[in-house]
Design a protein around this motif. Structure first.
Motif, mmCIF file in Angstrom:
data_model
loop_
_atom_site.group_PDB
_atom_site.id
_atom_site.type_symbol
_atom_site.label_atom_id
_atom_site.label_comp_id
_atom_site.label_asym_id
_atom_site.label_seq_id
_atom_site.Cartn_x
_atom_site.Cartn_y
_atom_site.Cartn_z
ATOM 1 N N THR A 1 0.725 -1.228 -0.137
ATOM 2 C CA THR A 1 0.130 -0.042 -0.068
ATOM 3 C C THR A 1 0.852 1.232 -0.037
ATOM 4 O O THR A 1 1.821 1.418 0.545
ATOM 5 C CB THR A 1 -0.786 0.046 1.139
ATOM 6 O OG1 THR A 1 -0.057 0.110 2.390
ATOM 7 C CG2 THR A 1 -1.954 -1.234 1.268
ATOM 8 N N ASP A 2 0.045 2.226 -0.591
ATOM 9 C CA ASP A 2 0.872 3.651 -0.253
ATOM 10 C C ASP A 2 0.880 4.112 1.148
ATOM 11 O O ASP A 2 1.772 4.799 1.315
ATOM 12 C CB ASP A 2 0.162 4.647 -1.270
ATOM 13 C CG ASP A 2 -1.515 4.519 -0.818
ATOM 14 O OD1 ASP A 2 -2.001 3.848 -0.440
ATOM 15 O OD2 ASP A 2 -2.101 5.459 -1.664
ATOM 16 N N SER A 3 0.002 3.698 1.863
ATOM 17 C CA SER A 3 -0.112 3.952 3.352
ATOM 18 C C SER A 3 1.137 3.595 3.937
ATOM 19 O O SER A 3 1.782 4.384 4.689
ATOM 20 C CB SER A 3 -1.359 3.589 3.942
ATOM 21 O OG SER A 3 -2.551 3.893 3.271
ATOM 22 N N GLU A 4 1.353 2.244 3.968
ATOM 23 C CA GLU A 4 2.615 1.637 4.630
ATOM 24 C C GLU A 4 3.735 2.426 4.067
ATOM 25 O O GLU A 4 4.904 2.586 4.738
ATOM 26 C CB GLU A 4 2.689 0.238 4.315
ATOM 27 C CG GLU A 4 3.962 -0.379 4.918
ATOM 28 C CD GLU A 4 3.994 -2.283 4.685
ATOM 29 O OE1 GLU A 4 4.447 -2.792 5.745
ATOM 30 O OE2 GLU A 4 3.620 -2.237 3.578
ATOM 31 N N LEU A 5 3.937 2.747 2.864
ATOM 32 C CA LEU A 5 5.144 3.507 2.226
ATOM 33 C C LEU A 5 5.343 4.586 2.768
ATOM 34 O O LEU A 5 6.363 5.018 3.108
ATOM 35 C CB LEU A 5 4.904 3.179 0.669
ATOM 36 C CG LEU A 5 6.169 4.039 0.092
ATOM 37 C CD1 LEU A 5 7.305 3.591 0.395
ATOM 38 C CD2 LEU A 5 5.987 4.255 -1.556
#
Length: 266
Positions: free
Chosen positions: A141-145
């Motif tokens: 995910t973009d969130s974890e990144l």
């Protein structure tokens, strides 16, 4: 979009917020009132702090409304600080590794928002991660990144607020270079087990909402009010960060995004 909540205060059983209220997070997983989608059934997660520095973590793919393990756990675990999230997947796969909250060391993080056309900038953003944090990346995910990029800036000595500003500015810069018209939107919670930082920012003025409620011995941040007492909830201003430390009143500050590298909408 997803739904989330965070609690800091006197130790309380997690079900008092996650399950019990009229508009609890479990109910929002099926009938969200203010989300882009009414249903957030692509998994859920909890991160809670207790006697140890690192948070406990429980995440699963089942919808929150139908998971008996979630209800049982919340009824038994009492914590002075916890985060909870229900997911509506957008650009990445529905897997346990992609469920929020994410954790690394003593930090926990969850996000509601997006990097527009994320697949077009993902490789460049991942290349910014130092090896030790890249190895912590379990999902896609973009969130974890974004979480790991923020931690990387903090390891360089930046405060959480400065780190978020740096990462958002850099991400938007890559999006502009890739001629991506979609927005960067960021409503997120970061905690180290002692402090909660709640962020709202976007490049188009359409940031997902966050609400704050303070009551004796407790402070709550949520994507939407958990009850009908609307006057008791204050909407977090756009382009700002709320800092919550146990026993102290929440403080609100402007969130500085880089050095003018992307204009924020009024």
């Amino acid at each position: 979009m997803c739904r989330l909540l965070a609690y800091s205060g006197d130790p309380t059983f997690m079900d008092t917020l996650v399950c019990a209220p009229k508009n609890s997070l479990v109910r929002q997983s099926l009938h969200a009132c203010e989300g882009k989608t009414a249903t957030n059934g692509d998994g859920f997660g909890l991160a809670w702090y207790g006697d140890r520095e690192e948070p406990g973590l429980f995440r699963d793919l089942r919808p929150a409304w139908s998971d008996e393990n979630l209800k049982s756990l919340c009824a038994q675990v009492r914590s002075p600080l916890f985060l909870a999230h229900v997911r509506a997947a957008t650009q990445t796969a529905t897997t346990r590794a992609n469920c929020h909250p994410f954790s690394c060391g003593r930090y926990a993080f969850m996000h509601n928002g997006q990097i527009g056309s994320y697949h077009r900038v993902r490789r460049k953003l991942e290349a910014l991660l130092p090896d030790e944090l890249f190895d912590q990346r379990a999902g896609t995910t973009d969130s974890e990144l974004l979480f790991l990029l923020i931690l990387a800036r903090m390891e360089e000595g930046e405060t959480p607020m400065a780190a978020v500003g740096t990462v958002l500015a850099q991400t938007k810069e890559y999006m502009v270079k890739a001629q991506i018209p979609e927005a960067l939107r960021f409503a997120a919670i970061l905690s180290d087990g002692q402090t909660i930082w709640a962020f709202r920012a976007s490049c188009d003025g359409l940031t997902p909402r966050l609400y704050l409620r303070e009551r004796p011995g407790a402070t709550i941040i949520a994507s939407e009010p958990l009850d009908n007492l609307r006057d008791a909830w204050t909407q977090v201003p756009d382009n700002s960060v709320i800092t919550i430390r146990q026993g102290l009143a929440a403080t609100t500050e402007p969130l500085v995004i880089g050095e003018g590298s992307w204009p924020l909408a009024a």
